[in-house]
Design an enzyme around this catalytic site. Structure first.
Site, PDB file in Angstrom:
ATOM      1  N   LYS A 136       0.834  -1.204   0.000  1.00 34.95           N
ATOM      2  CA  LYS A 136       0.000   0.000   0.000  1.00 34.95           C
ATOM      3  C   LYS A 136       0.873   1.260   0.000  1.00 34.95           C
ATOM      4  CE  LYS A 136      -3.854  -1.933   2.707  1.00 34.95           C
ATOM      5  NZ  LYS A 136      -5.014  -2.107   1.850  1.00 34.95           N
ATOM      6  N   GLU A 175      -2.934   7.170   7.924  1.00 34.83           N
ATOM      7  CA  GLU A 175      -3.838   7.995   7.119  1.00 34.83           C
ATOM      8  C   GLU A 175      -4.734   8.800   8.047  1.00 34.83           C
ATOM      9  OE1 GLU A 175      -6.215   5.589   4.526  1.00 34.83           O
ATOM     10  OE2 GLU A 175      -4.508   5.076   3.250  1.00 34.83           O
ATOM     11  N   HIS A 201     -15.029  -3.425   7.852  1.00 39.65           N
ATOM     12  CA  HIS A 201     -14.263  -2.947   6.704  1.00 39.65           C
ATOM     13  C   HIS A 201     -14.353  -3.881   5.501  1.00 39.65           C
ATOM     14  CE1 HIS A 201     -12.785   0.220   9.187  1.00 39.65           C
ATOM     15  NE2 HIS A 201     -12.205  -0.618  10.031  1.00 39.65           N
ATOM     16  N   ARG A 258      -6.771  -7.379 -10.109  1.00 40.03           N
ATOM     17  CA  ARG A 258      -7.495  -8.607 -10.461  1.00 40.03           C
ATOM     18  C   ARG A 258      -8.957  -8.269 -10.701  1.00 40.03           C
ATOM     19  NH1 ARG A 258     -10.323  -8.480  -5.747  1.00 40.03           N
ATOM     20  NH2 ARG A 258      -9.123  -7.962  -3.911  1.00 40.03           N
TER      21      ARG A 258
HETATM   22  P1  ADP Z   1      -7.909  -3.675   3.037  1.00 37.08           P
HETATM   23  O1  ADP Z   1      -7.003  -3.762   1.849  1.00 37.08           O
HETATM   24  O2  ADP Z   1      -7.304  -4.277   4.282  1.00 37.08           O
HETATM   25  O3  ADP Z   1      -9.303  -4.174   2.767  1.00 37.08           O
HETATM   26  P2  ADP Z   1      -8.443  -0.866   2.481  1.00 37.08           P
HETATM   27  O4  ADP Z   1      -7.322   0.081   2.477  1.00 37.08           O
HETATM   28  O5  ADP Z   1      -8.967  -1.338   1.173  1.00 37.08           O
HETATM   29  O6  ADP Z   1      -8.035  -2.136   3.390  1.00 37.08           O
HETATM   30  O7  ADP Z   1      -9.647  -0.275   3.324  1.00 37.08           O
HETATM   31  C1  ADP Z   1     -10.799  -1.041   3.606  1.00 37.08           C
HETATM   32  C2  ADP Z   1     -11.923  -0.155   4.097  1.00 37.08           C
HETATM   33  O8  ADP Z   1     -11.544   0.563   5.270  1.00 37.08           O
HETATM   34  C3  ADP Z   1     -12.364   0.920   3.131  1.00 37.08           C
HETATM   35  O9  ADP Z   1     -13.293   0.444   2.198  1.00 37.08           O
HETATM   36  C4  ADP Z   1     -12.954   1.967   4.050  1.00 37.08           C
HETATM   37  O10 ADP Z   1     -14.249   1.583   4.433  1.00 37.08           O
HETATM   38  C5  ADP Z   1     -12.092   1.872   5.284  1.00 37.08           C
HETATM   39  N1  ADP Z   1     -11.009   2.883   5.236  1.00 37.08           N
HETATM   40  C6  ADP Z   1      -9.814   2.763   4.634  1.00 37.08           C
HETATM   41  N2  ADP Z   1      -9.089   3.899   4.758  1.00 37.08           N
HETATM   42  C7  ADP Z   1      -9.830   4.749   5.478  1.00 37.08           C
HETATM   43  C8  ADP Z   1      -9.639   6.101   5.960  1.00 37.08           C
HETATM   44  N3  ADP Z   1      -8.507   6.767   5.746  1.00 37.08           N
HETATM   45  N4  ADP Z   1     -10.628   6.664   6.670  1.00 37.08           N
HETATM   46  C9  ADP Z   1     -11.777   6.003   6.928  1.00 37.08           C
HETATM   47  N5  ADP Z   1     -12.018   4.737   6.507  1.00 37.08           N
HETATM   48  C10 ADP Z   1     -11.060   4.122   5.793  1.00 37.08           C
END
Ligand code: ADP
Length: 671
Positions: free
Chosen positions: A116, A200, A235, A297
């Protein structure tokens, strides 16, 4: 086009890929673990090979074995689906080396997006907006803390190598940072073997909006609009839809272009998804969106994009992997109507979405049409095991606009009936119906905020449901009695009577139904053509019958009730007016044996395994003496002596399987 490909996956995605490939005349090779020998994807494929034991690390993650099968079966390409090896750059590279086409992006593109932090670095350089935060190499605790303070709380700590929500920690205040960091690092190390993190700004009411991109080997790239996947639990996505409600043309254009820029920045080829987190605008501002990550993917939720564009993304994947150009240009693409996907999982929403395992004994699904699509790898009789993702199916609906699509989804969910494992279908139905979702007031906190409405106590069966349960049971008693009379060759035998006749009893049945802690009794009196029921709400006449389509129709006084009722041993699953009621007939073995008691044989009330034989041939026993214990549906059922008498024969040994109605013991009642 390929002549033959291998699908390095299982479940619904393997089936979905096979169906498109076969439509295009491409032969399909399936691989499967020992646990999946009877799975749907194996049955659909043209050839199938076992690649090892159930655990994914010994089968679906064994790139070496899969490549060997690909070569031996002369497959020209490998489609990795999602999960397993789909984002494994080493596997993609090994395919390349072996001269087999990896149906996905080049290994370098997978690597670029694998971390990431590294992905953010590349995206920042390509001018794609990023969530304010820190994604540097240096990982000292003091430095991370300073960065977090600078971002301002709440802060989100993520595992750089993360996925599936693992490692993510929200930190509300500076004092909690150190502990949350340590815990994220621990989980990340355990899950990914890498403890690097990124920070973040934590957005409090964001939406998850992602863009489907596609690129070919000739340098062309385009976007197939967006999906809104804001409705999440822990999430993870629960509902997905396309297009995103409230998306303006301008914003769609700028997000689409940012996503294409992201794909170009890493020399992307094939299907990919760029995930953004979007903040709603305040006042006149249009709001902002930030790059989150790119999934290299096909996504689970790709069908909603297919429904609104009328395209088959797996077909595109195959064409692009063969070196063909993208089948359309950006300006040939348009959005038509609205599509919603619900992920039907074997899980218990009331127990924090804990996966539920077991065998699916009954599966009824809505009819597929232009409006309703079901992607599944599971059939009735299949087991949901702890080895793999407990998804049963994806239910996708389409209609001309969002309200019409939601109505379709409500109706389809009502018809999606699963018995044998706990599922989230009713939770999904409540979610679709809840005010916030219906009004498209979407953000990732929707489920948490509406918990009380979405996860109510299960409803207690009222008179109508009890009447349906009683009818199902009374009809079963009647059927068994008729079968017995036919088998005994004496149609006048009192044992064949089905009017509740019983030694020392008047002509009625008392049925006790249990729901959790609650017990409700229903007394049924036989009145020739109908029953008279004593229900908690009063006395009512009842009649009814099973219909050709397997549903049950009951006449309760003048009201016609229609339901699907599934009997599994002593359990009754009643699907009535969109709600599922699960009732247990109290002490089923006693009850069943009593009704079966005729001193000839004792039959198994349901299919199961003999786990104890508590008696011997020739034993003289009293009424109620436990004789055999059966295990069925993870529950024990004790078969007891129907009266004082002698065990004349024992037909099964411990460990043996018995079918429903099979004779377990010979028994002679004392005269
Ligand atoms: P993973 O790859 O572990 O699934 P992601 O980075 O795709 O993690 O994030 C998954 C979810 O977490 C997102 O869809 C969102 O709902 C929440 N999320 C991610 N980053 C943030 C953020 N900076 N603030 C609030 N919610 C977040």
């Amino acid at each position: 086009m390929f002549k033959k490909i291998l699908i390095a996956n299982r479940g619904e995605i393997a089936c979905r890929v096979i169906l498109t490939a076969q439509r295009l005349g491409v032969k399909c090779v399936a691989v499967y673990s020992e646990a999946d020998a009877g799975a749907r994807h194996v049955a659909l494929a043209d050839e199938a090979y076992c690649i090892g034991p159930a655990a994914a690390k010994d089968s679906y993650l064994r790139g070496d074995k899969i490549l060997k099968v690909a070569k031996d079966s002369r497959a020209e390409g490998v489609h990795p689906g999602y999960g397993f090896l789909s984002e494994n750059a080493d596997f993609a590279e090994a395919c390349e080396k072996a001269g087999v086409v990896f149906i996905g992006p080049p290994p370098a593109a997978i690597r670029a997006m694998g971390s990431k932090s590294a992905a953010k670095f590349i995206m920042g350089k390509a001018g794609v907006p990023l969530v304010p935060g820190y994604h540097g190499e240096a990982q000292g605790v003091a430095l991370l803390k300073r960065e977090a303070d600078k971002i301002g709380y709440p802060v989100l700590i993520k595992a750089s190598a993360g996925g599936g929500g693992k490692g993510m920690r929200i930190v509300d205040k500076a004092a909690d940072f150190a502990a949350a960091l340590a815990s994220c690092q621990r989980e990340s190390k355990a899950s990914f073997g890498d403890e690097r993190v990124l920070l973040e700004k934590y957005l409090t009411r964001p939406r998850h909006i992602e863009i489907q991109v596609f690129a070919d080997t000739r340098g062309e790239a385009l976007y197939l609009f967006e999906r809104d996947c804001s409705v999440q639990r822990r999430h993870q996505k629960v509902l997905e839809e396309a297009p995103a409600p409230g998306m303006s043309r301008t914003r769609r254009g700028s997000m689409g272009e940012a996503a294409v820029a992201a794909a170009r920045a890493i020399g992307y080829v094939g299907a990919g998804t760029v995930e953004f987190i979007a903040e709603p605008g305040k006042g006149k501002s249009a709001g902002t969106f930030y790059f989150m990550e790119m999934n290299t993917r096909l996504q689970v939720e790709h069908p909603v994009t297919e429904m609104i564009t009328g395209l088959d993304l797996v077909e595109w994947q195959l064409r692009v992997a063969c070196g063909e150009p993208l089948p359309r240009t950006q300006d040939q693409l348009a959005i038509n109507g609205h599509a919603v996907e619900a992920r039907i999982y074997a899980e218990d929403p009331a127990k924090n979405f804990l996966p539920s395992t077991g065998r699916i004994t009954h599966l009824a699904t809505p009819a597929e049409s232009r409006h309703v699509r079901i992607d599944t790898g599971v059939r009735a009789g299949d087991a949901i095991t702890p080895f793999y993702d407990p998804m049963i199916a994806k239910l996708i609906v389409w209609d001309s606009d969002r309200p019409a699509a939601l109505s379709r989804m409500r109706a389809a969910l009502e018809q999606f009936q699963v018995v044998g494992v706990t599922t989230n279908t009713e939770f999904l139905a409540r979610l679709i119906a809840c005010d916030a979702f219906a009004a498209a007031d979407l953000d990732t906190g929707l489920i948490e905020r509406n918990r009380a409405q979405l996860l109510p106590e299960p409803p207690l069966a009222g008179d109508e449901v009890l009447a349906l349960a009683a009818l199902a049971e009374l009809l079963a008693i009647e059927r068994r009695a008729k079968e017995r009379a036919a088998a005994s060759g004496d149609p006048c035998s009192p044992w064949g009577a089905c009017d509740g006749w019983r030694l020392n009893q008047d002509n009625h049945h008392i049925l006790v139904f249990r729901q959790g802690e609650h017990e409700q009794a229903v007394t049924a009196h036989y009145r020739g053509e109908h029953f008279e029921l004593e229900l908690p709400g009063g006395r009512h006449s009842l009649s009814g019958a099973w219909q050709q389509d397997g549903s049950l129709t009951a006449w309760l006084e003048d009201a016609v009730l229609r339901a699907n009722v599934v009997r599994t041993g002593s359990s009754l699953d009643i699907f009535f007016r969109g709600t599922r009621y699960r009732l247990e007939l109290r002490d089923p073995s006693l009850h069943e044996i009593e009704t079966d008691a005729h001193g000839g044989n004792l039959a198994a009330p349901m299919p199961g395994k003999v786990i104890a034989v508590l008696t011997k041939r020739g034993a003289k026993v009293d009424k109620g003496t436990p004789l055999i214990i059966l295990e069925a549906m993870k529950m024990e059922h004790t078969i007891v002596a129907p009266g004082k008498g002698t065990v004349t024969e024992i037909h099964f040994k411990v460990g043996e399987q018995v079918g429903e109605g099979e004779e377990l013991l010979g028994f002679e009642l004392d005269a």
